[in-house]
Design an enzyme around this catalytic site. Sequence first.
Site, PDB file in Angstrom:
ATOM      1  N   LYS A   9       0.840  -1.182   0.125  1.00 36.56           N
ATOM      2  CA  LYS A   9      -0.117  -0.125  -0.013  1.00 36.56           C
ATOM      3  C   LYS A   9       0.963   1.358  -0.014  1.00 36.56           C
ATOM      4  O   LYS A   9       2.045   1.225   0.232  1.00 36.56           O
ATOM      5  CB  LYS A   9      -0.919   0.026   1.203  1.00 36.56           C
ATOM      6  CG  LYS A   9      -1.770  -1.150   1.040  1.00 36.56           C
ATOM      7  CD  LYS A   9      -2.740  -1.252   2.346  1.00 36.56           C
ATOM      8  CE  LYS A   9      -3.682  -2.194   2.555  1.00 36.56           C
ATOM      9  NZ  LYS A   9      -4.660  -2.263   3.687  1.00 36.56           N
ATOM     10  N   TYR A  49     -12.046  -2.850  -3.937  1.00 35.28           N
ATOM     11  CA  TYR A  49     -12.764  -3.036  -2.697  1.00 35.28           C
ATOM     12  C   TYR A  49     -14.139  -3.214  -2.781  1.00 35.28           C
ATOM     13  O   TYR A  49     -14.842  -2.958  -1.617  1.00 35.28           O
ATOM     14  CB  TYR A  49     -12.161  -1.797  -1.728  1.00 35.28           C
ATOM     15  CG  TYR A  49     -10.815  -2.101  -1.484  1.00 35.28           C
ATOM     16  CD1 TYR A  49     -10.414  -3.055  -0.493  1.00 35.28           C
ATOM     17  CD2 TYR A  49      -9.660  -0.989  -1.768  1.00 35.28           C
ATOM     18  CE1 TYR A  49      -8.901  -3.149   0.001  1.00 35.28           C
ATOM     19  CE2 TYR A  49      -8.358  -1.118  -1.303  1.00 35.28           C
ATOM     20  CZ  TYR A  49      -8.032  -2.366  -0.439  1.00 35.28           C
ATOM     21  OH  TYR A  49      -6.781  -2.139  -0.169  1.00 35.28           O
ATOM     22  N   THR A  91      -4.875  -8.344  10.265  1.00 34.07           N
ATOM     23  CA  THR A  91      -5.196  -7.028   9.438  1.00 34.07           C
ATOM     24  C   THR A  91      -4.719  -6.002  10.541  1.00 34.07           C
ATOM     25  O   THR A  91      -4.442  -4.911  10.188  1.00 34.07           O
ATOM     26  CB  THR A  91      -6.858  -7.030   9.210  1.00 34.07           C
ATOM     27  OG1 THR A  91      -6.798  -8.152   8.476  1.00 34.07           O
ATOM     28  CG2 THR A  91      -7.210  -5.766   8.643  1.00 34.07           C
ATOM     29  N   ARG A 102       3.326  -7.061   9.172  1.00 25.82           N
ATOM     30  CA  ARG A 102       2.514  -5.692   9.947  1.00 25.82           C
ATOM     31  C   ARG A 102       3.001  -5.798  11.479  1.00 25.82           C
ATOM     32  O   ARG A 102       2.971  -4.603  12.105  1.00 25.82           O
ATOM     33  CB  ARG A 102       1.045  -5.928   9.914  1.00 25.82           C
ATOM     34  CG  ARG A 102       0.430  -5.849   8.505  1.00 25.82           C
ATOM     35  CD  ARG A 102      -0.836  -6.333   8.277  1.00 25.82           C
ATOM     36  NE  ARG A 102      -1.589  -5.977   7.264  1.00 25.82           N
ATOM     37  CZ  ARG A 102      -2.785  -6.545   6.434  1.00 25.82           C
ATOM     38  NH1 ARG A 102      -3.193  -7.738   7.207  1.00 25.82           N
ATOM     39  NH2 ARG A 102      -3.093  -6.026   5.546  1.00 25.82           N
ATOM     40  N   ASN A 112      -1.586  -0.178   7.479  1.00 25.08           N
ATOM     41  CA  ASN A 112      -1.260  -1.469   7.842  1.00 25.08           C
ATOM     42  C   ASN A 112      -0.391  -2.238   6.810  1.00 25.08           C
ATOM     43  O   ASN A 112       0.019  -3.256   6.679  1.00 25.08           O
ATOM     44  CB  ASN A 112      -2.186  -2.342   8.134  1.00 25.08           C
ATOM     45  CG  ASN A 112      -3.192  -2.828   7.060  1.00 25.08           C
ATOM     46  OD1 ASN A 112      -2.936  -2.512   5.925  1.00 25.08           O
ATOM     47  ND2 ASN A 112      -4.162  -3.445   7.658  1.00 25.08           N
ATOM     48  N   HIS A 115      -1.682  -5.587   1.508  1.00 23.98           N
ATOM     49  CA  HIS A 115      -2.902  -6.323   1.327  1.00 23.98           C
ATOM     50  C   HIS A 115      -2.493  -7.587   0.721  1.00 23.98           C
ATOM     51  O   HIS A 115      -1.614  -7.489  -0.251  1.00 23.98           O
ATOM     52  CB  HIS A 115      -3.850  -5.701   0.332  1.00 23.98           C
ATOM     53  CG  HIS A 115      -4.672  -6.410  -0.290  1.00 23.98           C
ATOM     54  ND1 HIS A 115      -5.952  -6.775   0.202  1.00 23.98           N
ATOM     55  CD2 HIS A 115      -4.812  -7.291  -1.306  1.00 23.98           C
ATOM     56  CE1 HIS A 115      -6.718  -7.707  -0.371  1.00 23.98           C
ATOM     57  NE2 HIS A 115      -5.935  -7.971  -1.485  1.00 23.98           N
ATOM     58  N   GLU A 126      -8.532 -10.951  -7.746  1.00 20.72           N
ATOM     59  CA  GLU A 126      -7.679 -10.028  -7.803  1.00 20.72           C
ATOM     60  C   GLU A 126      -6.663 -10.026  -8.898  1.00 20.72           C
ATOM     61  O   GLU A 126      -6.151  -9.005  -9.370  1.00 20.72           O
ATOM     62  CB  GLU A 126      -7.072  -9.879  -6.370  1.00 20.72           C
ATOM     63  CG  GLU A 126      -8.102  -9.559  -5.325  1.00 20.72           C
ATOM     64  CD  GLU A 126      -7.657  -9.480  -3.810  1.00 20.72           C
ATOM     65  OE1 GLU A 126      -8.289  -8.865  -3.005  1.00 20.72           O
ATOM     66  OE2 GLU A 126      -6.769 -10.211  -3.559  1.00 20.72           O
TER      67      GLU A 126
END
Length: 148
Positions: A9, A49, A91, A102, A112, A115, A126
């Site tokens: 991210k 999403y 998560t 994480r 975080n 993904h 995806e």
Amino acid sequence: MEQTFIMIKPDGVQRGLVGEIISRFEKKGFLLKGLKLLNVEQSFAEKHYADLSAKPFFGGLVEYIVSGPVVAMVWEGKGVVKTGRTIIGATNPAASAPGTIRGDFAIDIGRNVIHGSDAVESATKEIALWFPEGVANWQSSLHSWIYE
């Protein structure tokens, strides 16, 4: 072999964690099959999403993902979806064990770092969304040193 989708991210890219994250998957023995650095458009983020669109945090999540470049990847290997999720951690970074991505690099759930697909079915979906052109078809010369 199973494949999974992993996205670093914007916070992970901005913090210079791309190499570290790739290294963790490579050291485990997984094979990198696709890699892109890109800026995500809002409509694409909303599509990615879509399953979270009814959640109260959806708007903020989309806004965050379009805030800077991301690194999209496809990894291949035996059990890569489940093992990839273990490498990533929970998560909520507060619940992530030390040694996970994480657990080592994140504090807040909204930042975080990464993904990862949560099931083979979501990985397939995806990968098709992020890599419509397909991924590299190759096998490492180390394959026989990793797999029986």
